[in-house]
Design an enzyme around this catalytic site. Sequence first.
Site, PDB file in Angstrom:
ATOM      1  N   ASP A   1       0.818  -1.208   0.000  1.00 34.22           N
ATOM      2  CA  ASP A   1       0.000   0.000   0.000  1.00 34.22           C
ATOM      3  C   ASP A   1       0.856   1.265   0.000  1.00 34.22           C
ATOM      4  OD1 ASP A   1      -2.613   1.400   0.451  1.00 34.22           O
ATOM      5  OD2 ASP A   1      -1.590   2.009   2.288  1.00 34.22           O
TER       6      ASP A   1
ATOM      7  N   GLU B   1       1.065  -0.458  -5.141  1.00 35.29           N
ATOM      8  CA  GLU B   1       0.112   0.628  -5.384  1.00 35.29           C
ATOM      9  C   GLU B   1       0.953   1.901  -5.474  1.00 35.29           C
ATOM     10  OE1 GLU B   1      -3.528   3.229  -3.500  1.00 35.29           O
ATOM     11  OE2 GLU B   1      -1.832   2.556  -2.321  1.00 35.29           O
TER      12      GLU B   1
END
Length: 698
Positions: free
Chosen positions: A378, A431
């Site tokens: 993330d 990401e």
Amino acid sequence: MKDKKTSTTSKSGTRGKTAASKKTTSKATGAKKTTKSSPVAASKKGVSENVENQIDQTQKAEASPTVKFTTRISDYDVHLLREGRHFKLYEKLGSFPMELDGEQGTYFAVWAPSAKKVSVVGNFNGWNRDSHVLMVRFDSSGIWEGFIPNVNKGEVYKYFILSNNDYSVEKGDPFALHWEVPPNTASIVWDREFKWNDKKWMEERKSTTGQSRPFSVYEIHFGSWRRVPEDGGRPLTYREMASQLPEYLNEMGFTHVEFLPIMEHPFYGSWGYQVTGYFAPTSRYGTPQDFMYLIDALHSAGIGVILDWVPSHFPSDQHGLSYFDGTHLFEHQDPRKGYHPDWNSYIFNYNRNEVRSFLISNALYWLDLYHADGLRVDAVASMLYLDYSRKEGEWIPNEYGGRENLEAISLLKQFNEAVHLEFPDVYTIAEESTAWPMVSKPTYLGGLGFDMKWMMGWMHDSLEYFSKDPVYRQYHQNEITFSIIYAFTEQFMLPLSHDEVVHGKNSLIYKMPGDEWQQFANLRLLYGYMYAHPGGKLLFMGSEFGQTHEWKHEGSLDWHLLQYGNHSGVSEMMKAVNKVYKNEKALYELPFDEAGFEWIDINDSSNSVISFIRKGKDERERIVVVCNFTPHPHYDYKIGVSHGGFYDEIFNSDSSQFGGSNCLNGSREAYQAESHGRPFSLSVNLPPLGTSFMKLRS
């Protein structure tokens, strides 16, 4: 991850009555020599060679008569920890139920170098901060350890830490396998026992390493996928999920599931992105073994498991990692590097070797003990840039005066190298929302080493294009075609993720213009175009049946919508396109290679039509894709192809089975007539707001 709410709870843990605790005398146990191994597999036995010497040199004040001395930590473990190369710390630090001198109990070990006293407190000793004091190792590693008899599996505990600066606090165990159900915040002594039944899956995973396979991912927030209305609307447990999710994913045709962070987090509204228990699946839904059972069931059903992993920041809750031993141990001390303004959280100190060992150990832990098939990392962009979301003067340049976070870059490379060395058959996915180069290139070529990168530009451009009334799309043809220009610069994954259906952004179906029929036709067209586009695929839960409400983490998806034709039609279309995607090598065999894609016509903006060919490694594996982004059908639309013969329509998003108008093609024969610079022509019907896949017959 964007706009995740921050954690606000700060409980001190469950306190109960004092449990009986048999007093014992501190005693050294038999010392065994260790065998040095690779950093990843560092010294599994790990009993120090000089235990007696450690006791002699242990600070006098630390000895507690209720704590026995023993160690799982060798000198080599300490060496690797200090170098930032100990990647199996979860075998050394934390709590370990065991037997010592005929007594059952638990061995505890925690890293707290600035502490002058560390004790274990819990219900078993009435949370007495003086009764069970651990001993600090003589080697200045900052590790406190000891064995406490009669503390067994299921006991809640924390570490009471008195710092050298006289700051005192009760902390959860950074390596705890299990935690209390929030809002309680104590750690729980637990074991790692589980009998796996996924040998076939794991062996097949190894045997297909490096091969191109379909990659269609269903992104899920565990607590809001499906709830139990008969029981107050509570979320499913891990074991209840195991009886429902694998079957559903197989029915829909997805190859993988990706869980939003499942690690323990105090604030439910953070969606799991504010982690305190990095080594524990959240206890909201069951025990660690219950989560293992779910992964085992998914593997048995042929479904891979991707876990969302958050090495970018952690919350400020007092029981967590922040200011752990009275110093900024895990985070940077300077808020210009150690505090995240967007998420009210702390940023790891990537330059501290022990922190690097902690993070990489955590990544390998989920791949090792939980058999995860990949990690989606993330907020990588927030790690790469020192000035991420900061104004002038709010950040510190690197040693060369630049904005690149050299320490985080080094950590990400080391993470990918360690993961792929130990588990070459798993995926790491970034990401990453910027133009940072070579995110998915190997580290030996100067890349970050990820297997895939989210194609955020495709997501943004596609949703922006689809939001426009079809009458204006002819003026924005470049928005739907631009992604191919850079599609092969990285190994991309196409996401339609949770971030696109929250915070006032609306559900995917309500991003679409037109009346209800056109909205659903647009949605089916978007999915058809997505599956034809090169790259992996990811779709957030609920989008597969046209969820109308924005996603809300407090409730269930709107499963009742499936009783309505348009919604069930989208669901049926998703089943069909996933099946075609998995069966057709032309759609998945060369997902990151220019050789797998060829434009037919990129320039028919007046009709808002694009056409292209997807190709497999075998010349005969060819699929012609035509997308019509207007509600007007086109009959006998001519496109050029390189091969004569029959083309069979294997997918059409406008099928009446999916709620469409049934403007189909069946089989069409290419005839010899030059078109689009190719020797053959193929005349096809273009469905309104639809896409058609035509496969060259062998």
